[in-house]
Design an enzyme around this catalytic site. Structure first.
Site, PDB file in Angstrom:
ATOM      1  N   HIS A  64       9.789  -5.385   7.420  1.00 15.93           N
ATOM      2  CA  HIS A  64      10.415  -4.282   8.154  1.00 15.93           C
ATOM      3  C   HIS A  64      11.923  -4.430   8.276  1.00 15.93           C
ATOM      4  O   HIS A  64      12.623  -3.429   8.396  1.00 15.93           O
ATOM      5  CB  HIS A  64       9.776  -4.146   9.544  1.00 15.93           C
ATOM      6  CG  HIS A  64       8.431  -3.495   9.462  1.00 15.93           C
ATOM      7  ND1 HIS A  64       8.255  -2.138   9.485  1.00 15.93           N
ATOM      8  CD2 HIS A  64       7.204  -4.035   9.312  1.00 15.93           C
ATOM      9  CE1 HIS A  64       6.963  -1.861   9.361  1.00 15.93           C
ATOM     10  NE2 HIS A  64       6.305  -3.016   9.251  1.00 15.93           N
ATOM     11  N   SER A  68      10.986  -4.620   1.408  1.00 14.80           N
ATOM     12  CA  SER A  68      10.287  -5.253   0.293  1.00 14.80           C
ATOM     13  C   SER A  68      11.088  -5.076  -0.995  1.00 14.80           C
ATOM     14  O   SER A  68      11.845  -4.127  -1.157  1.00 14.80           O
ATOM     15  CB  SER A  68       8.896  -4.647   0.140  1.00 14.80           C
ATOM     16  OG  SER A  68       8.986  -3.275  -0.076  1.00 14.80           O
ATOM     17  N   ASP A  93      -4.163  -1.137  -3.301  1.00 19.07           N
ATOM     18  CA  ASP A  93      -4.714  -2.411  -2.836  1.00 19.07           C
ATOM     19  C   ASP A  93      -6.221  -2.329  -2.663  1.00 19.07           C
ATOM     20  O   ASP A  93      -6.913  -3.346  -2.787  1.00 19.07           O
ATOM     21  CB  ASP A  93      -4.068  -2.818  -1.503  1.00 19.07           C
ATOM     22  CG  ASP A  93      -2.609  -3.198  -1.687  1.00 19.07           C
ATOM     23  OD1 ASP A  93      -2.184  -3.282  -2.851  1.00 19.07           O
ATOM     24  OD2 ASP A  93      -1.913  -3.402  -0.683  1.00 19.07           O
TER      25      ASP A  93
END
Lengths: 272, 275
Positions: A64, A68, A93
């Site tokens: 956060h 990323s 995922d």
């Protein structure tokens, strides 16, 4: 085998100069893995999940605050470069988790002893040393590095060299930002780096993995010495030099361009 | 600066390794021991419990149990197996009671508190043939007969190994060096790691164990196979259940994964389209 694994692992402390032997006895609470050592192992492994919870907190912070990264190594330039976590990454995922569980259950139900060792079904007996002591399969490459040092190096005993190299082989990953100073973050745009990675590091890891599970005899010892030599050369010598002399390929303007081949914003940017 | 330090550290490890490697290459010699030359890999063995659909052959397990009871149990314990577990071989409760009563298990005299033996009950575990390790060593040429409960999992290629060992006793080959010939009380067997073991050939002649009506001829080979099948069962009594449970689990996961993959393709379709 677990008994002997514990003996080897705790024996690593014995390699520390001067204080090694007393330190090992103090940590084990005895001269060999015994009740005291077993109790300590239990408390340690009870503690580890809480350590993992701490790392999960770090992970959420990292996700956060710094955000990323992505496989192209190009910073996010506009909203069009990103997709929301739901539904996109949940869906991605979701199916990869399913694929993993399929392979996992295949092992659990049909090959439960494949990754184990028959000696684990023999009761621990300190008076009978197995012919070949091998750790669990995920330690094999590092075990091969430990055993690759067979000669004393000047005044440093071979055992201490092996222990330093085994821990060093993992610690070196934490120094990668300083070892590899290439301005390009993705190996995709770095032809020389890619050659060393695919034809150097990957085969050398495969050899180390195989040799770590094999008995400590020729030709495995010599093979693991060659592979371990390359391993340290790769991270500590080749990477710093490659990142200095390499000419990277041109980077895409944005993630969108890397994925889709063109980006409206990129055209606007060059036109403007 | 960082580059110079890293290259120096790198040289430290690589030169140390190169030194080990150099000495290793100079003294390079492939291990060539008598064991390497004469030791044999286990023979091939097919059991009904093999493979992803494998099921125990109950009749064979009963024959194998009979071989254990009449031959192996003289020296080898089976301490993780209780008599009541034998119902899984197809024995009735009454038969299990009779089998248990045929074994003498350690007990305590309720009147005096002295230790003694009593006939076994279904809840008892198989008794050990020797009072302790010293007695076991004394009776077996200084070798302790290992417990057989987990034997087929405690050796590489366990079932094939047990079968090969039982049928592999032979006269030592003429070219076997003197130092590796079986000494006093040892027996040559190329399937054993160091070629000579203290166990005498346990299965020696056809009909050593008398099988009942409707069973194959009790040849040495057949008895070895049967007792191996029985030891596969003792090592993993839930083997059938494990394999049976596996199929629906894999079926469900395959279905869910394919469904998840299609959903993924569908959701990402508009994002992967070329602009």
């Amino acid at each position: 085998m677990s008994f002997w694994g514990a003996k080897v692992i705790t024996g690593l402390f014995g390699a520390i100069p001067l204080v090694g032997e007393p330190l090992q006895i103090w940590l084990l609470g005895g001269f060999a893995p015994d009740d005291a050592a077993l109790n300590r192992f239990f408390s340690l492994h009870y503690l580890l999940p809480f350590v993992i919870v701490g790392v999960v907190v770090l992970h959420i912070w990292a996700l956060h605050i710094p955000g990323s990264s992505n496989p192209t190594g190009v910073e996010v330039k506009s909203e069009s470069d990103t997709v929301p976590f739901y539904p996109y990454f949940i869906a991605k995922d979701g199916w990869t988790l399913g694929a993993f569980l399929f392979l996992y259950c295949l092992m659990v139900f049909f090959l439960p002893n494949q990754l184990g060792h028959p000696d684990n079904y023999i009761p621990a007996n300190p008076m009978s040393t197995p012919a070949h002591i091998v750790p669990e399969w995920y330690f094999w490459p590092f075990y091969a590095i430990l055993r690759a040092f067979t000669q004393n190096f000047f005044f440093i005993p071979a055992k201490l060299m092996g222990v330093m190299a085994m821990f060093g082989s993992i610690l070196v990953w934490f120094f990668l930002p300083w070892l590899d100073k290439s301005p390009v973050r993705s190996g995709h745009y770095r032809p020389l780096f890619r050659k060393f990675f695919w034809f150097g590091l990957i085969p050398c890891m495969a050899v180390l993995f195989y040799c770590g599970g094999a008995p400590a005899e020729e030709p495995y010892v010599v093979l693991s010495q060659i592979a371990a030599l390359y391993y340290f050369a790769h991270f500590l010598i080749i990477l710093p030099i490659v990142s200095a002399i390499e000419k990277p390929k041109p980077l895409p303007y944005s993630i969108t361009e890397a994925v889709l081949g063109s980006d409206e914003n990129a055209k606007l940017a060059t036109a403007g | 600066m960082a580059r110079i330090i890293s290259i120096l550290v790198g040289l430290f490890f690589t030169v140390a390794l190169a030194w080990s490697l150099l000495v290793g290459l100079f003294n390079f010699e492939l291990p060539h021991t008598v064991e390497h030359e004469f030791h044999k890999a286990p023979k091939e063995l097919h059991l009904a419990s093999d493979g992803p659909f494998g099921k125990f052959d109950r009749q064979q397990l009963q024959r194998g149990f009979q071989v254990y009871k009449e031959v192996c149990s003289a020296c080898h314990s089976l301490s993780h197996v209780a008599f009541r577990d034998l119902t899984a071989l197809g024995y009735s409760d009454a038969e299990v009671k009779a089998i248990a009563a045929g074994f003498q298990v350690p007990g305590v005299d309720p009147a005096t508190g002295e230790t003694n033996t009593r006939p076994g009950m279904p809840t008892d575990y198989f008794p050990k043939p020797f009072a302790n390790d010293i007695a076991a060593r004394a009776a077996n040429n200084n070798a302790i007969p290992p417990d057989l409960s987990l034997m087929t999992k405690a050796r590489h290629e366990g079932p094939a190994y047990v079968y090969s060992l039982l049928t592999g006793f032979q006269n030592p080959p003429a070219n076997l060096p003197e130092a590796n010939r079986p000494g006093q009380g040892l027996h040559y067997n190329p399937y054993f790691a160091n070629l000579n073991l203290a166990m005498a050939p346990p299965l020696t002649s056809e009909g050593q164990v008398q099988y009942g009506e409707g069973n194959p001829k009790p040849t040495v080979d057949q008895m070895a196979k049967d007792v191996t099948a029985f030891l596969v069962w003792t090592a993993e009594p839930k083997l059938e259940k494990r394999k049976q449970t596996g199929w629906p689990v894999l079926g469900f996961l395959l279905f869910a994964t394919v469904l998840g993959f299609l959903a993924f393709r569908n959701i990402w379709a508009d994002k992967k389209k070329k602009a």
